[in-house]
Motif scaffolding. Structure first.
Motif, mmCIF file in Angstrom:
data_model
loop_
_atom_site.group_PDB
_atom_site.id
_atom_site.type_symbol
_atom_site.label_atom_id
_atom_site.label_comp_id
_atom_site.label_asym_id
_atom_site.label_seq_id
_atom_site.Cartn_x
_atom_site.Cartn_y
_atom_site.Cartn_z
ATOM 1 N N SER A 33 0.800 -1.322 -0.170
ATOM 2 C CA SER A 33 0.090 0.180 0.095
ATOM 3 C C SER A 33 0.928 1.333 0.056
ATOM 4 O O SER A 33 0.543 2.385 -0.603
ATOM 5 C CB SER A 33 -0.832 -0.048 1.197
ATOM 6 O OG SER A 33 -0.302 -0.016 2.443
ATOM 7 N N GLY A 175 -7.351 -1.747 3.369
ATOM 8 C CA GLY A 175 -7.537 -0.674 2.826
ATOM 9 C C GLY A 175 -7.255 0.784 3.280
ATOM 10 O O GLY A 175 -6.735 1.716 2.733
ATOM 11 N N LEU A 176 -7.368 0.610 4.580
ATOM 12 C CA LEU A 176 -7.026 1.852 5.353
ATOM 13 C C LEU A 176 -5.590 2.139 5.077
ATOM 14 O O LEU A 176 -5.017 3.210 5.705
ATOM 15 C CB LEU A 176 -7.486 1.781 6.912
ATOM 16 C CG LEU A 176 -8.877 1.613 7.030
ATOM 17 C CD1 LEU A 176 -9.500 1.675 8.567
ATOM 18 C CD2 LEU A 176 -9.651 2.982 6.466
ATOM 19 N N VAL A 178 -4.044 2.436 2.906
ATOM 20 C CA VAL A 178 -3.863 3.389 1.520
ATOM 21 C C VAL A 178 -4.550 4.911 2.128
ATOM 22 O O VAL A 178 -3.881 5.848 2.003
ATOM 23 C CB VAL A 178 -4.630 2.665 0.457
ATOM 24 C CG1 VAL A 178 -4.699 3.816 -0.965
ATOM 25 C CG2 VAL A 178 -4.185 1.479 -0.204
ATOM 26 N N LEU A 179 -5.584 4.755 2.837
ATOM 27 C CA LEU A 179 -6.171 5.935 3.085
ATOM 28 C C LEU A 179 -5.537 6.844 4.276
ATOM 29 O O LEU A 179 -5.356 7.962 4.008
ATOM 30 C CB LEU A 179 -7.642 5.825 3.654
ATOM 31 C CG LEU A 179 -8.632 6.853 3.901
ATOM 32 C CD1 LEU A 179 -8.985 7.887 2.694
ATOM 33 C CD2 LEU A 179 -9.855 6.403 4.673
ATOM 34 N N TYR A 182 -2.290 8.371 3.255
ATOM 35 C CA TYR A 182 -2.376 9.530 2.421
ATOM 36 C C TYR A 182 -2.935 10.756 3.048
ATOM 37 O O TYR A 182 -2.565 12.034 2.926
ATOM 38 C CB TYR A 182 -3.336 9.133 1.280
ATOM 39 C CG TYR A 182 -3.402 10.114 0.379
ATOM 40 C CD1 TYR A 182 -2.535 10.272 -0.834
ATOM 41 C CD2 TYR A 182 -4.519 11.106 0.229
ATOM 42 C CE1 TYR A 182 -2.928 11.399 -1.860
ATOM 43 C CE2 TYR A 182 -4.612 12.104 -0.635
ATOM 44 C CZ TYR A 182 -3.947 12.184 -1.917
ATOM 45 O OH TYR A 182 -4.017 13.168 -2.639
ATOM 46 N N ILE A 193 -8.127 8.490 -4.133
ATOM 47 C CA ILE A 193 -7.546 7.400 -2.955
ATOM 48 C C ILE A 193 -8.583 6.738 -2.371
ATOM 49 O O ILE A 193 -8.390 5.593 -1.625
ATOM 50 C CB ILE A 193 -6.742 8.526 -2.116
ATOM 51 C CG1 ILE A 193 -5.736 7.760 -1.343
ATOM 52 C CG2 ILE A 193 -7.664 8.818 -0.971
ATOM 53 C CD1 ILE A 193 -4.625 7.480 -2.244
ATOM 54 N N GLU A 196 -8.972 3.606 -4.465
ATOM 55 C CA GLU A 196 -7.991 2.706 -4.272
ATOM 56 C C GLU A 196 -8.133 1.909 -2.901
ATOM 57 O O GLU A 196 -7.444 0.829 -2.866
ATOM 58 C CB GLU A 196 -6.422 3.453 -4.659
ATOM 59 C CG GLU A 196 -6.469 3.873 -5.861
ATOM 60 C CD GLU A 196 -5.316 4.185 -6.516
ATOM 61 O OE1 GLU A 196 -4.288 4.679 -5.695
ATOM 62 O OE2 GLU A 196 -5.050 4.599 -7.816
ATOM 63 N N THR A 197 -8.547 2.762 -2.016
ATOM 64 C CA THR A 197 -8.670 2.309 -0.638
ATOM 65 C C THR A 197 -9.767 1.093 -0.755
ATOM 66 O O THR A 197 -9.295 -0.196 -0.180
ATOM 67 C CB THR A 197 -9.379 2.988 0.282
ATOM 68 O OG1 THR A 197 -8.309 4.194 0.772
ATOM 69 C CG2 THR A 197 -9.634 2.754 1.834
#
Length: 316
Positions: A33, A175-176, A178-179, A182, A193, A196-197
């Protein structure tokens, strides 16, 4: 026949390898990620020293969080017998018993517990440093990181969220990864974003869904309440199909909302074609562990695809 080994205790080097396997440190998929986040950053932030510091600290802390999750999950699995039922010699190379050092006798339950809690402390300390270093550390990011740490450490241990209907929700936490980094670096959340999350979390879920399909009988005997154990076989197969459909649906919604350009879908078409092969293997041929392996490969291939998409959308 039980899969538990009575092998003699390993030497120091062998025990170190056992801890690496206990923490699933060779399963690096979640940590990819950081590359997605880096490629999605505005151009000015790409080469800042603090950017690399935040990504490195967050990822190193996340390694501890995941290691704590899987180690304590193995402790519960050995105690309730579910791992011995789910990891049998018949699985062969599709499910390597050496990845379960409690079953093979390489580590004791006490050693695994100490490792798990030590990994959780490692994650908590590094994430605290991440918050201190990050240019944007609003309260919601700190609360979200704390929730990820607590729910993952208690995934199958202590509060046992995965035994009481929370398994699928917690498995979306990758997924977090990624979030949150960022948001820590930019102070905002973009449509790109968010997509992508969602995709990164779904890719993780489309691995675990097939694991749960394979483990359903052992999990039922252990009292684990998840979608697989609470559904009929046909019902869970429909649920897995719904998980698959969420991926193209998320892409379509993001394009319709203007979050990403339409050509994003073209880049992702090979991954979606791979999902068809995964469905064919897991739901039509009932080779669920083959489908699981396909899910892992698609997750790993999906990261460079999204990195390319981010580079084209933001930096070209």
């Amino acid at each position: 026949m039980s899969a538990v080994s009575t092998a003699s205790p390993p030497d120091v080097r062998g025990r170190l390898r056992a801890y690496v396997r206990l923490g699933k440190l060779s399963f690096y998929d979640y940590y990819l990620s950081a590359f997605l986040v880096w490629c999605a950053l505005p151009g000015a932030a790409l080469w800042e020293g603090r950017t690399f510091a935040v990504l490195l600290l967050y990822t190193a802390g996340y390694v501890g969080v995941v290691a704590a999750t899987v180690a304590l999950d193995d402790v519960t699995g050995i105690r309730d017998g579910s791992d011995a039922r789910n990891y049998t010699p018949e699985n062969g190379a599709l499910r390597d018993l050496s990845r379960k050092p409690l079953l093979s006798g390489a580590l004791s339950v006490r050693q695994a517990e100490l490792f798990g809690w030590g990994a959780a402390v490692w994650g908590a300390v590094l994430w605290s440093v991440t918050l201190a270093v990050a240019p944007h550390n609003g309260p919601w990011t700190a609360v979200a990181m704390l929730l990820v740490l607590v729910t993952n450490a208690q995934y199958s241990y202590g509060l046992k969220f995965s035994y009481h209907g929370g398994q699928e929700l917690i498995l979306l936490s990758p997924g977090l990864a990624v979030l949150l980094p960022y948001a820590l670096l930019t102070g905002e959340v973009t449509g790109l974003i968010v997509l992508e999350t969602v995709l990164f979390g779904l890719w993780s879920l489309l691995v675990s869904a097939y694991s749960n399909m394979n483990d359903v009988e052992g999990d039922r005997l252990a009292g684990r309440r998840n979608l697989a154990t609470l559904s009929t076989e046909a019902g869970y197969r429909r649920i897995v199909v719904a998980f698959h459909l969420l991926e193209p649906a998320a892409i379509a919604v993001a394009i319709a909302a203007g979050a990403v350009p339409a050509w994003f879908a073209l880049l992702l078409l090979p991954l979606l074609a791979g999902r068809v092969a995964q469905i064919r293997a897991g739901l039509l041929r009932r080779d669920v562990l083959v489908a699981r392996l396909l899910g892992i490969r698609l997750h790993r291939w999906g990261v460079p695809v999204l990195m390319l998409a981010n580079a084209l959308a933001l930096h070209v």
